[in-house]
Design a protein around this motif. Sequence first.
Motif, PDB file in Angstrom:
ATOM      1  N   SER A 176      57.230  12.701  27.428  1.00 58.63           N
ATOM      2  CA  SER A 176      57.976  11.636  27.781  1.00 58.63           C
ATOM      3  C   SER A 176      58.170  10.740  26.898  1.00 58.63           C
ATOM      4  O   SER A 176      59.105  10.013  27.077  1.00 58.63           O
ATOM      5  CB  SER A 176      56.347  11.052  28.742  1.00 58.63           C
ATOM      6  OG  SER A 176      55.608   9.920  27.600  1.00 58.63           O
TER       7      SER A 176
ATOM      8  N   LYS B  67      61.597  11.451  30.621  1.00 56.72           N
ATOM      9  CA  LYS B  67      60.387  10.191  30.551  1.00 56.72           C
ATOM     10  C   LYS B  67      60.668  10.200  31.832  1.00 56.72           C
ATOM     11  O   LYS B  67      58.700   9.767  32.434  1.00 56.72           O
ATOM     12  CB  LYS B  67      60.916   9.438  29.664  1.00 56.72           C
ATOM     13  CG  LYS B  67      62.564   8.507  30.685  1.00 56.72           C
ATOM     14  CD  LYS B  67      62.507   7.082  30.260  1.00 56.72           C
ATOM     15  CE  LYS B  67      63.872   6.602  30.521  1.00 56.72           C
ATOM     16  NZ  LYS B  67      64.535   5.016  29.677  1.00 56.72           N
TER      17      LYS B  67
ATOM     18  N   ASN C  59      56.878  15.108  35.429  1.00 53.06           N
ATOM     19  CA  ASN C  59      55.332  14.838  35.285  1.00 53.06           C
ATOM     20  C   ASN C  59      55.584  16.513  34.153  1.00 53.06           C
ATOM     21  O   ASN C  59      55.245  17.509  34.977  1.00 53.06           O
ATOM     22  CB  ASN C  59      55.250  15.197  36.910  1.00 53.06           C
ATOM     23  CG  ASN C  59      53.458  15.507  36.482  1.00 53.06           C
ATOM     24  OD1 ASN C  59      53.154  14.663  35.607  1.00 53.06           O
ATOM     25  ND2 ASN C  59      53.306  15.903  37.346  1.00 53.06           N
TER      26      ASN C  59
END
Length: 395
Positions: free
Chosen positions: A4, A10, A13
């Motif tokens: 992330s 970012k 998931n």
Amino acid sequence: MPTSRDENWKYANLRPLERLRFAPATPVQPQATDLPAAIPGFARYVFVDGAFAPALSARLDASAATVTPLSASDAGRTAATVPAPAPGAGADERFALLNEAFATDGAAIRVAAHPAEPVRLELVFVASADALSGASYPRVELQLESQAQLLLIERHVSGGPHASFVNSAVTLELGSGATLHHYRLQELAARAIVFDTLSAVVGRDACYRLHGINIGAQSARSTLAVRLTGERADLTLAVVALGEHQQVQDTYARVEHVAPRARTEQVFRGISAGRARVAFNGKIVVGREAHGTDSRQSLRGLLAGPEAEIDVRPQLEIYTDEVRCSHGATAGKLDENMLFYLRSRGLEPEVAQRLLKWAFLEDVVAKIEVAELRRQIEQRLARQVPEPFARGESA
């Protein structure tokens, strides 16, 4: 693996990567009734967990194109058939390297010039295995020769309710004057995880029309990397993404203008409901030699829940003068004035909200030129469009 902290990841998931199994899964043959309805006039090639399923396929009958399972053509695969990643984009295409390492089959497509009418192909990739038993690696290597024409439908579906792991890779090369209309539908089951990478090189006077419909999967990330290497290359990229419950739909699109007088149009429409996250990160890079570039971005997201999240991010990097580039991005709720107008005409609040959401998506869907495919997509979207808020809540 990305984290992330990587700027272009970012919104994705990445937590499922900690428990996924990357070994190729053993295909389980689905029934023909589990497949989407065939599109009339299109040859169909079905792949189950990345492996060609001839019993479920209706092969192409055309001299202008060849479709060969990669398992039968490994000797003919060369580096020349796979476009090189754009400079600076390789880190975002790392999942394509996993696909190249683990894929056991796929489709190698070569289309020759055929001015009379385009070749029509449908590729259906079925994910049937559970992620605990292995991953599915769909792969497509497509080359269009000069003046070639192709209508390509690429569908990703599930053969059951399993929590599948899919890592898909598509490489495209369009020769001078070639035309490709590419429809990509991601309709995987609600518990599936999918990482998808598309890398394309568009040559002189070539035209690439890419329509993406992202509906399924619990967590989906799509990486699109397109290089316009020929003068007057033309790209239209249109994406629809729907998220509900706790879905994550993330798309990163990088378009690099290398040659002069190329054109790009990016259109994104996304709706996020429940606690879902829907994101589109569109980046256009105009190189030093790409004078006369014309690029436009229209990125719009619609929030359909108090805990939903929409992220739209347009980016422009321009290293030359004499260009025409514009971008716009909005994210918000339904327009209260529009809702008031529809309600003043006698429509119930729920009906008015659904009509506005439908009109929001039709900006993209209405441009799908294959009538039967458009009808199927509209039927699926009609079932998938998030339900309206309870009466009295803000839209």
